[in-house]
Design an enzyme around this catalytic site. Structure first.
Site, PDB file in Angstrom:
ATOM      1  N   HIS A   1     -48.818   4.721  27.398  1.00 13.77           N
ATOM      2  CA  HIS A   1     -49.941   5.636  27.212  1.00 13.77           C
ATOM      3  C   HIS A   1     -50.572   5.927  28.563  1.00 13.77           C
ATOM      4  O   HIS A   1     -50.637   5.032  29.405  1.00 13.77           O
ATOM      5  CB  HIS A   1     -50.987   5.025  26.267  1.00 13.77           C
ATOM      6  CG  HIS A   1     -51.912   6.042  25.700  1.00 13.77           C
ATOM      7  ND1 HIS A   1     -53.037   6.452  26.354  1.00 13.77           N
ATOM      8  CD2 HIS A   1     -51.845   6.764  24.562  1.00 13.77           C
ATOM      9  CE1 HIS A   1     -53.637   7.382  25.633  1.00 13.77           C
ATOM     10  NE2 HIS A   1     -52.935   7.587  24.542  1.00 13.77           N
TER      11      HIS A   1
ATOM     12  N   ASP B   1     -48.293   5.680  17.651  1.00 10.99           N
ATOM     13  CA  ASP B   1     -47.153   6.330  17.017  1.00 10.99           C
ATOM     14  C   ASP B   1     -46.009   5.385  16.702  1.00 10.99           C
ATOM     15  O   ASP B   1     -45.049   5.757  16.043  1.00 10.99           O
ATOM     16  CB  ASP B   1     -46.644   7.468  17.910  1.00 10.99           C
ATOM     17  CG  ASP B   1     -47.663   8.586  17.977  1.00 10.99           C
ATOM     18  OD1 ASP B   1     -48.244   8.890  16.934  1.00 10.99           O
ATOM     19  OD2 ASP B   1     -47.873   9.125  19.067  1.00 10.99           O
TER      20      ASP B   1
HETATM   21  N1  CMC Z   1     -40.295   4.017  27.976  1.00 10.20           N
HETATM   22  C1  CMC Z   1     -39.793   3.670  29.175  1.00 10.20           C
HETATM   23  N2  CMC Z   1     -40.452   3.861  30.337  1.00 10.20           N
HETATM   24  C2  CMC Z   1     -41.666   4.410  30.274  1.00 10.20           C
HETATM   25  C3  CMC Z   1     -42.250   4.782  29.064  1.00 10.20           C
HETATM   26  C4  CMC Z   1     -41.519   4.567  27.878  1.00 10.20           C
HETATM   27  N3  CMC Z   1     -42.023   4.908  26.687  1.00 10.20           N
HETATM   28  N4  CMC Z   1     -43.471   5.329  29.279  1.00 10.20           N
HETATM   29  C5  CMC Z   1     -43.646   5.292  30.605  1.00 10.20           C
HETATM   30  N5  CMC Z   1     -42.562   4.731  31.210  1.00 10.20           N
HETATM   31  C6  CMC Z   1     -42.397   4.477  32.645  1.00 10.20           C
HETATM   32  C7  CMC Z   1     -42.072   5.753  33.402  1.00 10.20           C
HETATM   33  O1  CMC Z   1     -40.684   5.955  33.514  1.00 10.20           O
HETATM   34  C8  CMC Z   1     -42.725   5.522  34.721  1.00 10.20           C
HETATM   35  O2  CMC Z   1     -41.898   4.701  35.496  1.00 10.20           O
HETATM   36  P1  CMC Z   1     -41.876   4.842  37.113  1.00 10.20           P
HETATM   37  O3  CMC Z   1     -43.264   4.526  37.564  1.00 10.20           O
HETATM   38  O4  CMC Z   1     -40.851   3.835  37.542  1.00 10.20           O
HETATM   39  O5  CMC Z   1     -41.491   6.259  37.403  1.00 10.20           O
HETATM   40  C9  CMC Z   1     -43.979   4.705  34.380  1.00 10.20           C
HETATM   41  O6  CMC Z   1     -43.667   4.046  33.151  1.00 10.20           O
HETATM   42  C10 CMC Z   1     -45.218   5.557  34.186  1.00 10.20           C
HETATM   43  O7  CMC Z   1     -44.919   6.612  33.280  1.00 10.20           O
HETATM   44  P2  CMC Z   1     -45.538   8.046  33.365  1.00 10.20           P
HETATM   45  O8  CMC Z   1     -44.651   9.016  32.653  1.00 10.20           O
HETATM   46  O9  CMC Z   1     -45.874   8.361  34.794  1.00 10.20           O
HETATM   47  O10 CMC Z   1     -46.881   7.826  32.584  1.00 10.20           O
HETATM   48  P3  CMC Z   1     -47.750   8.964  31.900  1.00 10.20           P
HETATM   49  O11 CMC Z   1     -49.125   8.424  31.835  1.00 10.20           O
HETATM   50  O12 CMC Z   1     -47.555  10.274  32.586  1.00 10.20           O
HETATM   51  O13 CMC Z   1     -47.092   9.095  30.435  1.00 10.20           O
HETATM   52  C11 CMC Z   1     -46.700   8.874  28.139  1.00 10.20           C
HETATM   53  C12 CMC Z   1     -47.669   8.588  29.284  1.00 10.20           C
HETATM   54  C13 CMC Z   1     -47.400   8.507  26.819  1.00 10.20           C
HETATM   55  C14 CMC Z   1     -46.371  10.380  28.098  1.00 10.20           C
HETATM   56  C15 CMC Z   1     -45.413   8.026  28.337  1.00 10.20           C
HETATM   57  O14 CMC Z   1     -45.732   6.646  28.311  1.00 10.20           O
HETATM   58  C16 CMC Z   1     -44.338   8.355  27.304  1.00 10.20           C
HETATM   59  O15 CMC Z   1     -43.587   9.289  27.510  1.00 10.20           O
HETATM   60  N6  CMC Z   1     -44.267   7.563  26.185  1.00 10.20           N
HETATM   61  C17 CMC Z   1     -43.350   7.875  25.105  1.00 10.20           C
HETATM   62  C18 CMC Z   1     -43.942   8.974  24.244  1.00 10.20           C
HETATM   63  C19 CMC Z   1     -45.079   8.478  23.382  1.00 10.20           C
HETATM   64  O16 CMC Z   1     -44.997   7.453  22.741  1.00 10.20           O
HETATM   65  N7  CMC Z   1     -46.170   9.292  23.336  1.00 10.20           N
HETATM   66  C20 CMC Z   1     -47.319   9.014  22.457  1.00 10.20           C
HETATM   67  C21 CMC Z   1     -48.577   8.748  23.203  1.00 10.20           C
HETATM   68  S1  CMC Z   1     -49.883   8.149  22.127  1.00 10.20           S
HETATM   69  C22 CMC Z   1     -50.249   9.456  21.061  1.00 10.20           C
HETATM   70  C23 CMC Z   1     -50.648  10.714  21.716  1.00 10.20           C
HETATM   71  O17 CMC Z   1     -51.217  10.753  22.797  1.00 10.20           O
HETATM   72  O18 CMC Z   1     -50.411  11.760  21.124  1.00 10.20           O
END
Ligand code: CMC
Length: 430
Positions: free
Chosen positions: A306, A364
């Site tokens: 998140h 989720d």
């Molecule tokens: N699985 C594997 N690696 C992950 C994941 C994951 N679910 N989420 C983040 N990472 C890694 C990512 O690869 C990155 O690694 P590095 O620093 O080595 O490049 C690091 O963690 C930080 O990720 P980010 O994409 O920069 O973080 P963000 O804050 O931009 O993204 C997120 C947040 C929710 C989009 C992301 O965690 C994600 O894609 N999760 C899966 C989708 C999900 O479950 N979304 C629902 C969110 S809660 C409900 C809502 O908001 O609607």
């Protein structure tokens, strides 16, 4: 405003910027005069360090895993309250008295029907259309039915528009579902509470008596409470940005629904269940954990991670409990998907990659299992999220409209394209 200031030095010129304090949470540096004083913008793609607005509605402490609606912890609201009470709280700032609650419930209930012309919108879609596509279209189309709500400077009209959206979302969502399975639409029944009414509109058929299961209704109501608001997330910011131009509120909420649809946001519940189905059995979990950790593989564990929570999502805990309650009530002793989810969570929480990046299950992760057990197809999951989030979008939209300092949202950019050049006619182009 704090007595503190922050000094920024640009090209040897120092400027003092005011610091503003909230009631809790990080203070902000007010950079609104920075461009005027230095000729520079700030740069923050993804808004990781940018507060786009001041708000009194929802507070998240992502490190501690705290979520408050108008100061009330989410777990207390989910345990003791109901969804319409939460709607009242988000909209008006205080929990209602018994009389206020009765009046609010009555007003929402009296707006549940949609104009009969709306049925024709549905029949224009293919039966296999994604219900989120139908929701974007139909909620946007409500603008065409309620011209009066376009006077957003009138508080009374804003209130009526808010009631209409909260009341009609379940009706439209149920219609989207019924249309997809080729069953007739079921009209709302106003003697039922909000969530029971929704379950009936989804699962009743004219040929049979439908009795709402109170355990399932309570569980779904709780799921709605958990999803009701989440401060300045992508879809809420979309609603605020759309609304900042003075657009019709139904159109603004349709914009929010479109944004919510994406798999990184509300679409994650659908994606998480598909992922659990794809994994299938616990023995395949290590393979998927390895994929999630592989930099060259775009796969991510859906329902994990998140932007704000760097601790267990407090909503995920309540959701997990709700999942068990629903499965027990339905007599589902062994759900292979739940087995995979529980094991996957355990493995990920002990894995160095997930620990280091502070990736925990989010709301989720378990919601899909619960909604599936209740009988909803995966394509409806994000629709249910949109239904519940509508009140948050409206509360945030209203707060913005009522803010005297509100201006149209207009981000700036760092331009990296071509510099000025002269047009060349097609005949002269090499
Ligand atoms: N699985 C594997 N690696 C992950 C994941 C994951 N679910 N989420 C983040 N990472 C890694 C990512 O690869 C990155 O690694 P590095 O620093 O080595 O490049 C690091 O963690 C930080 O990720 P980010 O994409 O920069 O973080 P963000 O804050 O931009 O993204 C997120 C947040 C929710 C989009 C992301 O965690 C994600 O894609 N999760 C899966 C989708 C999900 O479950 N979304 C629902 C969110 S809660 C409900 C809502 O908001 O609607």
């Amino acid at each position: 405003m704090s007595s503190n200031t922050s000094t920024v030095t640009v090209d040897n010129k120092s400027v003092e910027l005011p610091v503003k304090d909230g009631t809790i949470g990080p203070s902000v540096i007010d950079i609104s005069k920075l461009y005027g004083q230095t000729g520079m913008f700030t740069y923050d793609p993804g808004f990781t360090s940018t507060a786009a607005t001041e708000s009194k509605i929802t507070y998240i402490d992502g490190d501690k895993g705290i979520l408050l609606y108008r100061g009330y912890p989410i777990d207390q609201l989910a345990e003791h309250g109901d969804f319409l009470e939460t709607c009242y709280l988000l909209l008006y700032g205080e929990l209602p008295t018994a009389a206020q609650k009765a009046d609010f419930d009555y007003r929402v209930t009296r707006h549940t029907m949609v104009h009969d012309q709306m049925n024709r919108f549905f029949t224009g879609f293919r039966r296999d259309a994604h219900p989120m596509a139908i929701m974007v279209a139909c909620v946007g189309a409500l603008s065409a039915f309620y011209h009066d709500s376009t006077d957003i400077s009138d508080p009374h009209q804003r209130m009526i528009a808010s009631m209409r959206m909260i009341a009609k979302m379940p009706t439209l969502a149920a219609m989207a579902y019924k249309y997809s399975i080729g069953q007739p639409f079921v009209y709302p029944q106003n003697e039922l509470d909000y969530t029971s009414n929704f379950l009936r509109m989804c699962f009743a058929v004219p040929a049979e008596e439908y009795k709402v299961n109170p355990v399932l209704s309570r569980a779904l109501d709780r799921i709605f409470i958990l999803h009701a608001d989440h401060e300045q997330n992508a879809s809420t910011s979309t609603v605020r940005l759309a609304g900042s131009s003075g657009a019709n509120p139904f159109a603004c909420i349709a914009a929010g629904i479109a944004c919510l649809w994406g798999p990184a946001h509300g679409g994650a519940n659908e994606a998480a269940l598909k992922m659990l189905e794809e994994i299938g059995t616990p023995d395949r979990i290590p393979e998927y954990i390895a994929k999630a950790k592989d930099k060259n593989d775009p796969f991510r564990l859906m329902g994990f991670g998140h932007r704000v929570y760097k601790n267990y999502d407090p909503r995920a805990r309540i959701m997990q409990k709700t999942t068990h309650e629903v499965l027990n009530e339905l007599g589902i002793k062994d759900d292979p998907l739940l087995d995979v989810a529980v094991e996957l969570e355990q493995i990920a929480l002990k894995d160095e990659y997930f620990i280091e990046k502070k990736l925990y299950p989010n709301i989720d992760f378990y919601s899909g299992i619960t909604l599936k057990a209740m009988g909803f197809p995966t394509s409806m999951f994000t629709v249910l999220f949109a239904l519940a989030r509508t009140v948050g979008w409206i509360a945030q939209w209203s707060e913005m409209i009522e803010d005297p300092s509100q201006r149209i949202g207009r981000p700036r950019q760092l331009y990296t394209g071509e510099t000025e050049r002269d047009y060349v006619t097609v005949a002269q182009r090499g």
